[in-house]
Design a protein around this motif. Structure first.
Motif, mmCIF file in Angstrom:
data_model
loop_
_atom_site.group_PDB
_atom_site.id
_atom_site.type_symbol
_atom_site.label_atom_id
_atom_site.label_comp_id
_atom_site.label_asym_id
_atom_site.label_seq_id
_atom_site.Cartn_x
_atom_site.Cartn_y
_atom_site.Cartn_z
ATOM 1 N N ARG B 359 -1.912 -7.691 -5.697
ATOM 2 C CA ARG B 359 -1.664 -6.278 -5.380
ATOM 3 C C ARG B 359 -0.206 -5.933 -5.656
ATOM 4 O O ARG B 359 0.707 -6.649 -5.215
ATOM 5 C CB ARG B 359 -1.980 -5.998 -3.905
ATOM 6 C CG ARG B 359 -1.662 -4.545 -3.484
ATOM 7 C CD ARG B 359 -2.461 -4.139 -2.266
ATOM 8 N NE ARG B 359 -3.886 -4.230 -2.553
ATOM 9 C CZ ARG B 359 -4.834 -4.356 -1.627
ATOM 10 N NH1 ARG B 359 -4.507 -4.405 -0.351
ATOM 11 N NH2 ARG B 359 -6.098 -4.442 -1.980
ATOM 12 N N TRP B 363 1.579 -0.592 -3.915
ATOM 13 C CA TRP B 363 0.200 -0.113 -3.788
ATOM 14 C C TRP B 363 -0.227 0.782 -4.954
ATOM 15 O O TRP B 363 -1.111 1.629 -4.802
ATOM 16 C CB TRP B 363 -0.015 0.634 -2.459
ATOM 17 C CG TRP B 363 -0.117 -0.288 -1.285
ATOM 18 C CD1 TRP B 363 0.912 -0.947 -0.680
ATOM 19 C CD2 TRP B 363 -1.305 -0.684 -0.573
ATOM 20 N NE1 TRP B 363 0.453 -1.724 0.352
ATOM 21 C CE2 TRP B 363 -0.907 -1.571 0.448
ATOM 22 C CE3 TRP B 363 -2.658 -0.366 -0.703
ATOM 23 C CZ2 TRP B 363 -1.809 -2.151 1.335
ATOM 24 C CZ3 TRP B 363 -3.560 -0.929 0.186
ATOM 25 C CH2 TRP B 363 -3.133 -1.816 1.191
ATOM 26 N N ASP B 366 -4.174 -2.930 -8.333
ATOM 27 C CA ASP B 366 -4.444 -4.358 -8.151
ATOM 28 C C ASP B 366 -4.803 -4.973 -9.491
ATOM 29 O O ASP B 366 -5.330 -4.296 -10.382
ATOM 30 C CB ASP B 366 -5.627 -4.573 -7.199
ATOM 31 C CG ASP B 366 -5.293 -4.212 -5.758
ATOM 32 O OD1 ASP B 366 -4.118 -3.893 -5.481
ATOM 33 O OD2 ASP B 366 -6.212 -4.245 -4.927
ATOM 34 N N GLU B 411 -1.113 -2.981 7.044
ATOM 35 C CA GLU B 411 -1.853 -2.474 5.891
ATOM 36 C C GLU B 411 -2.083 -0.962 6.022
ATOM 37 O O GLU B 411 -1.970 -0.210 5.061
ATOM 38 C CB GLU B 411 -3.214 -3.178 5.783
ATOM 39 C CG GLU B 411 -3.147 -4.660 5.475
ATOM 40 C CD GLU B 411 -3.096 -4.923 3.976
ATOM 41 O OE1 GLU B 411 -1.974 -5.177 3.480
ATOM 42 O OE2 GLU B 411 -4.149 -4.878 3.316
ATOM 43 N N LEU B 415 -1.117 1.828 3.342
ATOM 44 C CA LEU B 415 -2.210 2.385 2.532
ATOM 45 C C LEU B 415 -1.905 3.843 2.168
ATOM 46 O O LEU B 415 -1.728 4.677 3.058
ATOM 47 C CB LEU B 415 -3.519 2.294 3.325
ATOM 48 C CG LEU B 415 -4.800 2.803 2.658
ATOM 49 C CD1 LEU B 415 -5.150 1.971 1.431
ATOM 50 C CD2 LEU B 415 -5.959 2.770 3.666
ATOM 51 N N HIS B 428 -8.304 3.634 -6.253
ATOM 52 C CA HIS B 428 -7.256 2.626 -6.402
ATOM 53 C C HIS B 428 -7.551 1.828 -7.670
ATOM 54 O O HIS B 428 -8.617 1.230 -7.785
ATOM 55 C CB HIS B 428 -7.273 1.710 -5.179
ATOM 56 C CG HIS B 428 -6.167 0.704 -5.169
ATOM 57 N ND1 HIS B 428 -4.861 1.039 -4.912
ATOM 58 C CD2 HIS B 428 -6.175 -0.634 -5.397
ATOM 59 C CE1 HIS B 428 -4.109 -0.049 -4.964
ATOM 60 N NE2 HIS B 428 -4.882 -1.072 -5.257
#
Lengths: 469, 469
Positions: B359, B363, B366, B411, B415, B428
């Motif tokens: 990751r 963010w 990935d 997390e 996020l 994502h």
């Protein structure tokens, strides 16, 4: 850190706080009756298969708070020590009347009624709702799949997708109850006497360098019980390879059982499999399908596509998971002391008093009556029967599930076809008795909220078709 | 009649038949890797909260077949005695790499990978799917409700409606994991250290001749902890009666906690309750609501109606029952011996080989890579970590749940908002690494079925928005 607690703690906190309040008021032992029923059916459901009673009776019979339970409750710092003392002595001493497992019931009809000291009867609410809702949902969904399959085999393949292990085990039990043909769940098959079902996964094919080699290895091991999964790479090619291996095994005197399709357009693919098996001289080999099936897809394959399928493996949709309807089940106080009571919240009004359901023997309708009314006549039979008295089950021993299964078969045979329909089922008329209407009106006049007719009309909702249409 | 069987039998029959076939072929001990992942997210879900690992590791560590289990399997009359002998010796000796509980993951990313002798790793499929699917669904649904409530309290009231007791307990655990504020489930609160929540049911009000008397009785017993349920008969009247009793208790130096509404139009009714409590001099009393809530209804009350609500009690929709989406989770063989493998069934193609998820620390996306690839760089962190080696968990002891809960909070803070949206969340980006694409193309060329790009494009489905829109 994480104390071990008993199944008796499977309840909502407010069951305990209310019990404590009743105790402080000195009315914890006053007799109450609670009625457990489903307020309305999911739109496409024409009936319910009652299930879950045996677990409820076991829980009631075993109800007591262990030393660890009491320590855990004490750590909440909500209750006084004298309540914990009181709890430590508590057992369920009440009585239960219920519709036997495997019975067909409809919206608004009690599945069970609990009569006893209010604190005890109240404590049972959460567990009884949890299990009756779960198992009645599972049993009804399974019966709908059986109906859709029109005599073809239906197997429960849902353990991996059912929400948790308890639901998985109860589903296997419901398979037995409503006469499905097997379950993939090994523990469930063993525990409830259901035929175990299943052969190979795609991983088995992938673990071999060649699909044909995978088929050979499996057929050598399981011989006549072999069902070959033919869709790992390319289904038409998989079918040809299955035929090749079936021929090799026949040369050794062994006839394989069948093939399974788990992806793609199952109607045409099952027709292809059937045709190729027949052409190749294997008319006795069966065609099983699985993969995203529910009662509607089974019905489409059977009724509309006339697909030559011998059996269905059903996963998610048997498992009370997403997509399955949630039953609107409730556990309502209907009498306290010598006083019948009812709730009149907007859209949630209930009938008062302990009840009996009388079914016309020709299945033309049910009568929702007071429990102590005179029987309405010879053309009716009562559905609720005493199953626990003063905390002791009227045990029928280990035969309970077999007996429930036999009862379901009789009910299933009698249940009118229009009620079994998968979509827009007929509405089974459930009428309140004159005495129930009268009592409700008497109570209703003194309290705000909707009148006595509200519940009956809501049960019907938009479903005004009758069983005879 | 109904033998007691162990949790090790919570598996599909075909896990056993395949194990037997591998054993007969002499390849039961050949090493295999299985990858457990969710193929695609439900349309409105932008992320998953990984949960269930601890139970999976416990099951793997405890895997062994008891004498009763073996008797039960023998009674199926499917297996030879030498397979039962082999089973009696079986333990799980493999290794597990997994995303820690509380992590945020996306479609196609392994939640865990099991490496070990193929027969052992295959046996674990059913239980691992059952628990990872259940708990990840529950944790994600709970996180979505928390998001919708925007800091207001959210309590789990679902035990009565959750499908079975296992799901009820796991839901309480997930409440702790994702930081909900309480649970009504007494066993769950005790077992997992969640605050117990709940006060009174409608039946408590009905059990008293008068609503005001019911409120008085409860307030006398629970004082400052008292939340009065005001909608049994008529909500505006119930609010006035609660105010009256709150005044009586204040005269004794006791301030009640609040009121709860469980029916009707919760927006206007909560505004009425807030206004009347304020006017009557009780600005400190809180307003709780419950009854058919889910994340969308909470969002509507909070965001659109700006309803003055302090806390939400959520039932059915937290419980993975009807209406909740079913996760499309699978457990796929990705390598066997020294050979990476993939499945190419229509619409179900998978990536080959053991994997790692990297990751980007900001963010922004990935990378789905082979497990043995060189780390892609400093701006990435790996998600899967070793959690079991040769059958022994790399134990972190009793602190596991607290640790997972702390991880979730980190997390959750990181996020991105567009991924948290309740409807039409951003997508994502999860990109396969060059090495994974290359390996897939190599394997794909020799087998029929869709090409390497198929899975990636299907993950995106119709959801082509990016996290930055």
């Amino acid at each position: 850190m994480t104390p071990e607690v008993s199944a008796s703690l499977l309840l909502d906190l407010y069951e305990l706080t209310m019990a404590d309040a009743y105790r402080r008021e000195g009315i914890a032992d006053r007799r109450a009756t609670f009625s457990l029923f489903v307020r309305s059916l999911p739109p496409e459901w024409g009936y319910l298969v009652a299930a879950g009673l045996q677990d409820c009776l076991s829980w009631l019979q075993g109800l007591h708070f262990t030393a660890s339970d009491l320590v855990a409750i004490d750590q909440f710092k909500i209750f006084h020590p004298d309540f914990l003392d009181w709890l430590s002595e508590l057992r369920f001493t009440g009585s239960v009347r219920a519709v036997p497992e495997g019975s067909i019931v409809f919206a608004g009809e009690p599945l069970l009624e609990v009569e006893g000291p209010i604190a005890e009867a109240q404590l049972a609410e959460t567990y009884l709702l949890n299990q009756m809702t779960l198992q009645t949902t599972l049993a009804t969904e399974a019966a709908r799949c059986r109906h859709a399959a029109q005599g073809r085999a239906v197997m429960d393949f849902a353990l991996r997708r059912v929400p948790g292990t308890d639901a998985g085990m109860k589903l296997a039990r419901c398979c037995r109850l409503v006469g499905l043909d097997g379950t993939s769940n090994v523990a469930g098959a063993a525990r409830y006497g259901v035929a175990p079902s299943g052969t190979m996964a795609h991983s088995f094919v992938q673990a071999h360098a060649d699909e044909t080699e995978a088929f050979r290895a499996y057929a050598r091991a399981f011989k006549e019980a072999t069902v070959l999964l033919v869709d790992t790479y390319d289904t038409p090619l998989g079918i040809e390879r299955a035929i090749q291996v079936a021929g090799e095994m026949r040369a050794q005197g062994i006839e394989l059982h069948g093939v399974r399709l788990d992806s793609g357009d199952l109607g045409p693919l099952s027709s292809l499999a059937r045709r190729r098996l027949d052409e190749a001289g294997f008319p006795g080999m069966t065609v099983f399908v699985s993969g995203g099936l529910d009662e509607y897809k089974i019905d489409d394959l059977v009724e509309r596509q006339r697909a030559p399928i011998d059996g269905f493996g059903v996963g998610t949709s048997l498992g009370a998971a997403g997509g399955a309807p949630t039953l609107d089940s409730v556990y309502k106080l209907v009498s306290f002391g010598d006083r019948p009571v009812r709730k009149t919240s907007t859209g949630k009004a209930t009938w008062p008093a302990a009840k009996q359901v009388w079914r016309r023997t020709d299945w033309s309708g049910d009568l929702l009556a007071l429990a102590d009314e005179t029987p309405p006549g010879d053309c009716y039979r009562p559905l609720l029967e005493p199953v626990m008295h003063s905390g002791r089950p009227r045990s029928r021993g280990q035969g309970d599930l077999a007996e429930a299964s036999a009862l379901f078969e009789r009910e299933w045979l009698a249940l009118p076809g229009p009620l079994k329909r998968l979509r827009t089922p007929a509405l089974h008329p459930v009428q309140p008795s004159a005495a129930l209407l009268h009592l409700t009106a008497t109570l209703g006049s003194g309290q705000p909220g909707p009148g006595a007719g509200e519940q009956q009309s809501r049960l019907r909702a938009d479903r005004t078709r009758s069983a005879s249409d």
